[in-house]
Enzyme design. Structure first.
Site, PDB file in Angstrom:
ATOM      1  N   HIS A  70      15.287  44.317 -40.509  1.00 30.07           N
ATOM      2  CA  HIS A  70      16.682  44.636 -40.762  1.00 30.07           C
ATOM      3  C   HIS A  70      17.510  44.392 -39.498  1.00 30.07           C
ATOM      4  CE1 HIS A  70      15.725  47.561 -44.335  1.00 30.07           C
ATOM      5  NE2 HIS A  70      15.290  46.324 -44.525  1.00 30.07           N
ATOM      6  N   GLU A  95      19.557  46.317 -37.828  1.00 29.02           N
ATOM      7  CA  GLU A  95      19.494  47.358 -36.809  1.00 29.02           C
ATOM      8  C   GLU A  95      18.218  47.242 -35.977  1.00 29.02           C
ATOM      9  OE1 GLU A  95      21.284  49.448 -40.520  1.00 29.02           O
ATOM     10  OE2 GLU A  95      19.996  47.726 -40.057  1.00 29.02           O
ATOM     11  N   ARG A  97      26.622  26.253 -50.582  1.00 28.39           N
ATOM     12  CA  ARG A  97      25.297  26.419 -51.177  1.00 28.39           C
ATOM     13  C   ARG A  97      24.384  27.218 -50.250  1.00 28.39           C
ATOM     14  NH1 ARG A  97      23.652  20.334 -53.365  1.00 28.39           N
ATOM     15  NH2 ARG A  97      25.052  20.253 -55.183  1.00 28.39           N
TER      16      ARG A  97
END
Length: 365
Positions: free
Chosen positions: A52, A54, A186
């Site tokens: 993630h 963080e 895209r």
């Protein structure tokens, strides 16, 4: 303080967008860690959804995270999944303040991340650039709350709204600059979707080219009967770049086996009358983890999505040429006889792209 918060949150939002199209089914989050006015750590959700944002930023900041301010575009997670909660990691790192843009709508978080930070004595500020963050996370929120991904409908047309000549010639209505912008769009979506007619007529590859992109979006074809060319570009590359085929229950068993043998993923979908139910198509794609889908037509699929109120953003590229009434319309029949029932969108951007005009519209609230 407000100007400082805005400046660093804008940076976090910019970082978060780098993960769009690569981190599904997780949200594309950005994070910036600041100490004494200097950025000591930054990160965004990595490919596949982990680590993630963080976690990446804290690893970069190291010991400097203690007493620092953290800017994050979505509430830090508070549940144990494949990795420990980011809220716990922030507490353990000893940060002094967390500035969040929006609350997570996932029921496993939904305020609990911010609450855990506050309980640990961390100063929490929320709502900084909330509207911008909500737009960036729209696909994740839609999947969490409604079970379907965000849909961007892109259509390229002549000045008089035609996608091709009467003989089907469509390459190229718009110029190379517009096509380059489309490839970039895209890349920021989890999947590129077309209808069976477009797959048959254009034999598209639906990949991102000439931008140095490694992770390609999933290529989705909506085809009730799976009557697609088995020697086309999608078939030849299905074992290299993902191809998902949304089909009806009555699709020929031999075609199903052939595509499965080529490496395609088969997704049976419900019917609405004699056509595939586009609402169920999107529900199935949401269950498969997609959060952002870039639909490039054709006209029948575009009409079906618009009629079902399933388009969240419209992107048009209009070229300065006229084809005439015998040309193919950019959007198929919708059976609308009153303007009051026609779907309307709000204009948010127009700009010149080479010799063409790009115009972007969002769902009118």
């Amino acid at each position: 303080m407000i100007d400082t918060d805005h400046r660093f949150m804008a940076m976090a939002l910019s970082l978060g967008r780098r993960g769009q199209g690569t981190c599904w089914p997780n949200p594309a989050v950005g994070c910036v860690i600041v100490k004494d006015g200097r950025v000591v750590g930054r990160g965004w959700t990595q490919s596949g959804g982990r680590p993630h944002a963080e976690t990446v930023a804290l690893a970069q900041a190291g010991a400097q995270a203690r007493g620092a301010t953290v800017y994050v575009t979505l509430e830090p997670c508070a549940h144990h999944g494949e990795t420990p909660p980011c809220s716990e990691a922030l507490v353990a790192a000893g940060v002094a303040r967390v500035v969040g843009a929006v609350e997570d709508s996932d029921g496993r978080v939904a305020g609990q991340g911010f609450a855990a930070l506050s309980k640990a004595g961390i100063d929490v500020t929320t709502g900084v650039f909330a509207a911008k963050a909500a737009h960036d996370h729209a696909g994740f929120f839609l999947k969490t709350e409604n079970g379907r991904p965000m849909v961007t409908l892109k259509m390229a047309s002549s000045f008089d709204g035609r996608s091709a000549t009467a003989t089907g010639q469509s390459q190229w209505i718009t110029g190379p600059e517009a096509r380059c912008v489309v490839h970039a769009m895209r890349a920021r979506h989890d999947a590129v979707m077309v209808g069976a007619g477009t797959a048959r007529a254009d034999d598209p590859s639906l990949t991102v080219r000439d931008l140095g992109i490694e992770q390609q979006p999933v290529r989705v074809v909506v085809s009730r009967h799976l009557d697609l060319p088995l020697l086309g570009q999608l078939a030849r590359t299905a074992n290299k770049v993902p191809v998902w085929l949304c089909h009806g229950a009555g699709a020929d068993i031999e075609r199903l086996r052939a595509w499965e043998g080529l490496g395609a993923r088969l997704i049976p979908c419900g019917m609405q009358g004699v056509q595939l139910d586009t609402a169920d198509v999107l529900q199935q794609l949401g269950q498969a983890g997609l959060t952002r889908v870039f639909c490039e037509g054709g006209g029948a699929l575009a009409a079906s999505l618009l009629a079902a109120d399933l388009v969240d953003e419209l992107v048009g590229f209009t070229a300065g040429l006229a084809i005439g009434a015998e040309g193919l319309p950019v959007i198929g029949a919708m059976g609308i006889d009153k303007l009051t029932v026609a779907p309307r969108f709000k204009l948010v951007e127009t700009c010149a792209v080479g010799p063409d005009i790009m115009h972007r519209w969002t769902r009118d609230p």
